[in-house]
Design a protein around this motif. Structure first.
Motif, mmCIF file in Angstrom:
data_model
loop_
_atom_site.group_PDB
_atom_site.id
_atom_site.type_symbol
_atom_site.label_atom_id
_atom_site.label_comp_id
_atom_site.label_asym_id
_atom_site.label_seq_id
_atom_site.Cartn_x
_atom_site.Cartn_y
_atom_site.Cartn_z
ATOM 1 N N SER A 140 0.826 -1.203 0.000
ATOM 2 C CA SER A 140 0.000 0.000 0.000
ATOM 3 C C SER A 140 0.863 1.257 0.000
ATOM 4 C CB SER A 140 -0.896 0.033 1.239
ATOM 5 O OG SER A 140 -1.785 -1.061 1.264
ATOM 6 N N LEU A 141 0.306 2.302 -0.549
ATOM 7 C CA LEU A 141 0.895 3.640 -0.492
ATOM 8 C C LEU A 141 -0.234 4.642 -0.365
ATOM 9 C CD1 LEU A 141 3.636 3.839 -3.316
ATOM 10 C CD2 LEU A 141 4.028 3.961 -0.852
ATOM 11 N N ARG A 142 0.069 5.781 0.245
ATOM 12 C CA ARG A 142 -0.882 6.873 0.265
ATOM 13 C C ARG A 142 -0.236 8.101 -0.350
ATOM 14 N NH1 ARG A 142 -4.111 10.154 5.042
ATOM 15 N NH2 ARG A 142 -2.050 11.090 5.391
ATOM 16 N N LEU A 143 -0.832 8.573 -1.413
ATOM 17 C CA LEU A 143 -0.374 9.798 -2.054
ATOM 18 C C LEU A 143 -1.130 10.984 -1.472
ATOM 19 C CD1 LEU A 143 -0.271 8.696 -5.805
ATOM 20 C CD2 LEU A 143 1.461 8.393 -4.022
ATOM 21 N N SER A 144 -0.432 12.092 -1.371
ATOM 22 C CA SER A 144 -1.040 13.338 -0.919
ATOM 23 C C SER A 144 -0.813 14.414 -1.967
ATOM 24 C CB SER A 144 -0.423 13.791 0.411
ATOM 25 O OG SER A 144 -0.639 12.847 1.424
ATOM 26 N N CYS A 145 -1.732 15.338 -2.024
ATOM 27 C CA CYS A 145 -1.602 16.476 -2.929
ATOM 28 C C CYS A 145 -2.031 17.714 -2.166
ATOM 29 C CB CYS A 145 -2.457 16.279 -4.169
ATOM 30 S SG CYS A 145 -2.530 17.707 -5.265
ATOM 31 N N ALA A 146 -1.082 18.585 -1.908
ATOM 32 C CA ALA A 146 -1.356 19.819 -1.189
ATOM 33 C C ALA A 146 -1.606 20.942 -2.186
ATOM 34 C CB ALA A 146 -0.179 20.168 -0.288
ATOM 35 N N ALA A 147 -2.676 21.665 -1.971
ATOM 36 C CA ALA A 147 -3.063 22.740 -2.887
ATOM 37 C C ALA A 147 -2.933 24.087 -2.205
ATOM 38 C CB ALA A 147 -4.499 22.533 -3.357
ATOM 39 N N SER A 148 -2.523 25.063 -2.964
ATOM 40 C CA SER A 148 -2.476 26.434 -2.463
ATOM 41 C C SER A 148 -3.154 27.329 -3.485
ATOM 42 C CB SER A 148 -1.041 26.878 -2.235
ATOM 43 O OG SER A 148 -0.305 26.847 -3.444
ATOM 44 N N GLY A 149 -3.632 28.432 -3.019
ATOM 45 C CA GLY A 149 -4.288 29.346 -3.935
ATOM 46 C C GLY A 149 -5.690 29.662 -3.483
ATOM 47 N N ARG A 150 -6.643 29.374 -4.358
ATOM 48 C CA ARG A 150 -8.022 29.757 -4.106
ATOM 49 C C ARG A 150 -8.717 28.823 -3.118
ATOM 50 N NH1 ARG A 150 -9.484 32.900 -8.615
ATOM 51 N NH2 ARG A 150 -7.624 34.061 -9.237
ATOM 52 N N THR A 151 -9.975 29.033 -2.888
ATOM 53 C CA THR A 151 -10.763 28.221 -1.964
ATOM 54 C C THR A 151 -10.806 26.782 -2.457
ATOM 55 O OG1 THR A 151 -12.106 30.152 -1.473
ATOM 56 C CG2 THR A 151 -12.962 28.008 -0.810
ATOM 57 N N PHE A 152 -10.192 25.914 -1.687
ATOM 58 C CA PHE A 152 -9.986 24.539 -2.107
ATOM 59 C C PHE A 152 -11.301 23.823 -2.380
ATOM 60 C CE2 PHE A 152 -7.620 20.860 -2.813
ATOM 61 C CZ PHE A 152 -8.034 19.812 -2.003
ATOM 62 N N SER A 153 -12.299 24.060 -1.568
ATOM 63 C CA SER A 153 -13.558 23.337 -1.712
ATOM 64 C C SER A 153 -14.310 23.715 -2.983
ATOM 65 C CB SER A 153 -14.445 23.573 -0.494
ATOM 66 O OG SER A 153 -14.731 24.951 -0.352
ATOM 67 N N ASN A 154 -13.892 24.762 -3.654
ATOM 68 C CA ASN A 154 -14.523 25.152 -4.919
ATOM 69 C C ASN A 154 -13.992 24.369 -6.108
ATOM 70 O OD1 ASN A 154 -16.063 27.054 -3.613
ATOM 71 N ND2 ASN A 154 -14.790 28.792 -4.191
ATOM 72 N N TYR A 155 -13.042 23.475 -5.841
ATOM 73 C CA TYR A 155 -12.398 22.727 -6.914
ATOM 74 C C TYR A 155 -12.671 21.236 -6.784
ATOM 75 C CZ TYR A 155 -9.879 26.942 -8.127
ATOM 76 O OH TYR A 155 -9.559 28.209 -8.524
ATOM 77 N N ARG A 156 -13.015 20.628 -7.884
ATOM 78 C CA ARG A 156 -13.018 19.175 -7.920
ATOM 79 C C ARG A 156 -11.584 18.731 -8.179
ATOM 80 N NH1 ARG A 156 -15.374 21.122 -12.475
ATOM 81 N NH2 ARG A 156 -14.539 20.399 -14.478
ATOM 82 N N MET A 157 -11.231 17.611 -7.628
ATOM 83 C CA MET A 157 -9.852 17.142 -7.672
ATOM 84 C C MET A 157 -9.794 15.747 -8.292
ATOM 85 S SD MET A 157 -8.213 19.636 -6.307
ATOM 86 C CE MET A 157 -6.597 18.890 -6.105
ATOM 87 N N GLY A 158 -8.722 15.502 -8.992
ATOM 88 C CA GLY A 158 -8.569 14.206 -9.630
ATOM 89 C C GLY A 158 -7.148 13.697 -9.540
#
Length: 128
Positions: free
Chosen positions: A17-35
């Motif tokens: 198993s592995l867990r990948l993380s993706c940290a976002a900066s900038g605008r309101t994160f919840s306004n973005y769908r992520m893939g």
């Protein structure tokens, strides 16, 4: 503008198993769908998993369904990809992507062209 930074890739044995993380900066994160998308050598980039802005809707490629789980923590501006029962075919560079608009039809979640922001990618290697 949204900046994305992936982490958590590495070398793992098949079945691990592995867990990948993706940290976002900038605008309101919840306004973005992520893939999450991935690209293996000599192959086209392919969809892996996606999640709506609230986290209430998730989508998976058939090849990873029941093995991978996408989640997000909007308080931490981070999206995760938990990968279990890894196979050799899962080896690839994994990319995090963001698109404005927290919801939509399945196609806007699962198609790369609808994502405007991309991370630099993190390598996942699976040894047999």
């Amino acid at each position: 503008q949204v900046q994305l930074v992936e982490s958590g890739g590495g070398l793992v044995q098949a079945g691990g198993s592995l867990r990948l993380s993706c940290a976002a900066s900038g605008r309101t994160f919840s306004n973005y769908r992520m893939g999450w998308f991935r690209q293996a050598p000599g192959k086209e980039r392919e969809f892996v998993a996606a999640i709506s802005g609230s986290g209430g809707s998730t989508y998976y490629a058939d090849s990873v369904k029941a093995r991978f789980t996408i989640s997000r923590d909007n308080a931490k501006n981070t999206v995760y990809l938990q990968m279990n029962s890894l196979k050799a075919d899962d080896a690839a560079v994994y990319y995090c992507a963001a698109a404005a608009g927290s919801t939509g039809s399945r196609v806007v979640f699962t198609t790369a062209k609808w994502y405007a922001y991309w991370g630099q990618g993190t390598q996942v290697t699976v040894s047999s």
